[in-house]
Design a protein around this motif. Sequence first.
Motif, mmCIF file in Angstrom:
data_model
loop_
_atom_site.group_PDB
_atom_site.id
_atom_site.type_symbol
_atom_site.label_atom_id
_atom_site.label_comp_id
_atom_site.label_asym_id
_atom_site.label_seq_id
_atom_site.Cartn_x
_atom_site.Cartn_y
_atom_site.Cartn_z
ATOM 1 N N PHE A 27 0.819 -1.207 0.000
ATOM 2 C CA PHE A 27 0.000 0.000 0.000
ATOM 3 C C PHE A 27 0.855 1.261 0.000
ATOM 4 N N THR A 28 2.009 1.200 0.640
ATOM 5 C CA THR A 28 2.913 2.349 0.621
ATOM 6 C C THR A 28 3.439 2.584 -0.781
ATOM 7 N N ARG A 29 3.853 1.507 -1.425
ATOM 8 C CA ARG A 29 4.349 1.630 -2.801
ATOM 9 C C ARG A 29 3.258 2.172 -3.722
ATOM 10 N N SER A 78 -4.019 5.599 18.143
ATOM 11 C CA SER A 78 -3.949 7.034 17.906
ATOM 12 C C SER A 78 -3.505 7.318 16.468
ATOM 13 N N ILE A 79 -2.518 6.570 16.005
ATOM 14 C CA ILE A 79 -2.054 6.725 14.627
ATOM 15 C C ILE A 79 -3.159 6.318 13.657
ATOM 16 N N ILE A 101 2.671 8.125 3.711
ATOM 17 C CA ILE A 101 3.792 7.274 3.286
ATOM 18 C C ILE A 101 4.833 7.205 4.393
ATOM 19 N N THR A 102 5.141 8.342 4.985
ATOM 20 C CA THR A 102 6.135 8.393 6.063
ATOM 21 C C THR A 102 5.696 7.550 7.255
ATOM 22 N N ILE A 107 6.188 2.575 10.559
ATOM 23 C CA ILE A 107 5.583 1.361 11.109
ATOM 24 C C ILE A 107 6.319 0.133 10.578
ATOM 25 N N MET A 108 6.632 0.140 9.287
ATOM 26 C CA MET A 108 7.370 -0.977 8.700
ATOM 27 C C MET A 108 8.739 -1.134 9.360
#
Length: 135
Positions: A27-29, A78-79, A101-102, A107-108
Amino acid sequence: MSVAAYQKANQNAENPRQTEYRAFALFTRAMEEADKEDNVMERIRAVANNRRLWLTMQMDLLSEENALPDDLKGRLLSIAFWVGRYSLQAMKGEASVAPLITVNKQIMEGMKPQDPTKNPETTPPPSGLDSKLSL
Protein backbone atom coordinates in the motif's frame (compact mmCIF):
# COMPACT_ATOMS: atom_id res chain seq x y z
CA MET A 1 4.26 -23.63 -11.11
CA SER A 2 2.46 -20.41 -11.99
CA VAL A 3 3.39 -17.11 -10.40
CA ALA A 4 0.01 -16.93 -8.65
CA ALA A 5 0.46 -20.40 -7.18
CA TYR A 6 3.95 -19.50 -6.01
CA GLN A 7 2.68 -16.29 -4.39
CA LYS A 8 -0.13 -18.17 -2.65
CA ALA A 9 2.29 -20.80 -1.33
CA ASN A 10 4.63 -18.03 -0.16
CA GLN A 11 1.79 -16.23 1.62
CA ASN A 12 0.78 -19.42 3.43
CA ALA A 13 4.32 -19.72 4.81
CA GLU A 14 4.33 -16.19 6.23
CA ASN A 15 3.83 -15.39 9.86
CA PRO A 16 1.32 -12.61 10.71
CA ARG A 17 4.06 -10.02 11.14
CA GLN A 18 5.46 -10.77 7.69
CA THR A 19 1.97 -10.53 6.19
CA GLU A 20 1.39 -7.16 7.87
CA TYR A 21 4.76 -5.89 6.69
CA ARG A 22 4.01 -7.00 3.13
CA ALA A 23 0.60 -5.29 3.22
CA PHE A 24 2.16 -2.03 4.43
CA ALA A 25 4.83 -2.31 1.72
CA LEU A 26 2.26 -2.87 -1.04
CA PHE A 27 0.00 0.00 0.00
CA THR A 28 2.91 2.35 0.62
CA ARG A 29 4.35 1.63 -2.80
CA ALA A 30 0.93 2.19 -4.41
CA MET A 31 0.65 5.60 -2.74
CA GLU A 32 4.19 6.53 -3.80
CA GLU A 33 3.57 5.56 -7.42
CA ALA A 34 0.20 7.31 -7.62
CA ASP A 35 1.68 10.45 -6.07
CA LYS A 36 4.66 10.38 -8.46
CA GLU A 37 2.42 9.98 -11.50
CA ASP A 38 0.10 12.72 -10.21
CA ASN A 39 -2.84 10.46 -11.08
CA VAL A 40 -5.84 11.65 -9.05
CA MET A 41 -7.88 8.46 -9.36
CA GLU A 42 -4.93 6.21 -8.53
CA ARG A 43 -4.04 8.43 -5.56
CA ILE A 44 -7.61 8.18 -4.25
CA ARG A 45 -7.61 4.40 -4.74
CA ALA A 46 -4.21 3.98 -3.08
CA VAL A 47 -5.10 6.18 -0.11
CA ALA A 48 -8.48 4.46 0.29
CA ASN A 49 -6.80 1.04 0.30
CA ASN A 50 -4.25 2.26 2.85
CA ARG A 51 -7.09 3.62 4.97
CA ARG A 52 -8.79 0.19 4.85
CA LEU A 53 -5.53 -1.40 6.01
CA TRP A 54 -5.44 0.94 8.98
CA LEU A 55 -9.14 0.34 9.74
CA THR A 56 -8.44 -3.40 9.75
CA MET A 57 -5.51 -2.79 12.07
CA GLN A 58 -7.72 -0.61 14.27
CA MET A 59 -10.30 -3.42 14.56
CA ASP A 60 -7.56 -5.87 15.48
CA LEU A 61 -6.13 -3.51 18.09
CA LEU A 62 -9.59 -3.15 19.67
CA SER A 63 -10.10 -6.91 19.76
CA GLU A 64 -9.87 -8.58 23.15
CA GLU A 65 -7.65 -11.26 21.59
CA ASN A 66 -4.95 -8.70 20.74
CA ALA A 67 -2.02 -9.42 23.04
CA LEU A 68 0.00 -6.25 22.43
CA PRO A 69 0.80 -4.16 25.52
CA ASP A 70 -1.89 -1.57 26.23
CA ASP A 71 0.55 1.33 25.79
CA LEU A 72 1.54 0.16 22.31
CA LYS A 73 -2.08 -0.51 21.37
CA GLY A 74 -2.99 3.00 22.45
CA ARG A 75 -0.23 4.59 20.42
CA LEU A 76 -1.10 2.54 17.33
CA LEU A 77 -4.80 3.36 17.73
CA SER A 78 -3.95 7.03 17.91
CA ILE A 79 -2.05 6.72 14.63
CA ALA A 80 -4.90 4.74 13.07
CA PHE A 81 -7.42 7.45 14.01
CA TRP A 82 -5.13 10.11 12.53
CA VAL A 83 -4.67 8.08 9.32
CA GLY A 84 -8.44 7.81 8.99
CA ARG A 85 -8.99 11.56 9.30
CA TYR A 86 -5.98 12.59 7.23
CA SER A 87 -6.78 10.11 4.45
CA LEU A 88 -10.07 11.86 3.77
CA GLN A 89 -8.21 15.14 3.23
CA ALA A 90 -5.62 13.43 1.00
CA MET A 91 -8.32 11.76 -1.11
CA LYS A 92 -9.97 15.16 -1.65
CA GLY A 93 -6.63 16.63 -2.75
CA GLU A 94 -6.56 18.95 0.27
CA ALA A 95 -3.46 17.32 1.78
CA SER A 96 -0.28 15.62 0.60
CA VAL A 97 0.07 11.84 0.56
CA ALA A 98 3.64 12.15 1.87
CA PRO A 99 2.77 12.01 5.62
CA LEU A 100 0.82 8.78 5.10
CA ILE A 101 3.79 7.27 3.29
CA THR A 102 6.13 8.39 6.06
CA VAL A 103 3.93 6.90 8.80
CA ASN A 104 3.69 3.59 6.95
CA LYS A 105 7.47 3.44 6.49
CA GLN A 106 7.99 4.15 10.19
CA ILE A 107 5.58 1.36 11.11
CA MET A 108 7.37 -0.98 8.70
CA GLU A 109 10.70 -0.08 10.28
CA GLY A 110 9.26 -1.00 13.68
CA MET A 111 8.06 -4.36 12.33
CA LYS A 112 11.53 -5.43 11.26
CA PRO A 113 13.16 -7.99 13.52
CA GLN A 114 15.80 -6.47 15.75
CA ASP A 115 19.34 -7.85 15.47
CA PRO A 116 20.56 -8.30 19.07
CA THR A 117 24.20 -8.36 17.90
CA LYS A 118 24.05 -4.75 16.73
CA ASN A 119 24.61 -1.90 19.12
CA PRO A 120 21.89 0.70 18.43
CA GLU A 121 24.23 3.51 19.50
CA THR A 122 26.78 2.67 16.79
CA THR A 123 24.42 1.47 14.05
CA PRO A 124 23.48 4.21 11.58
CA PRO A 125 19.77 4.69 10.95
CA PRO A 126 18.34 3.08 7.80
CA SER A 127 18.64 5.25 4.71
CA GLY A 128 15.23 4.37 3.27
CA LEU A 129 12.97 1.54 2.39
CA ASP A 130 12.80 1.86 -1.39
CA SER A 131 15.14 -1.04 -2.01
CA LYS A 132 13.34 -3.17 0.56
CA LEU A 133 9.89 -2.64 -0.93
CA SER A 134 10.34 -4.83 -4.00
CA LEU A 135 7.98 -7.70 -3.38
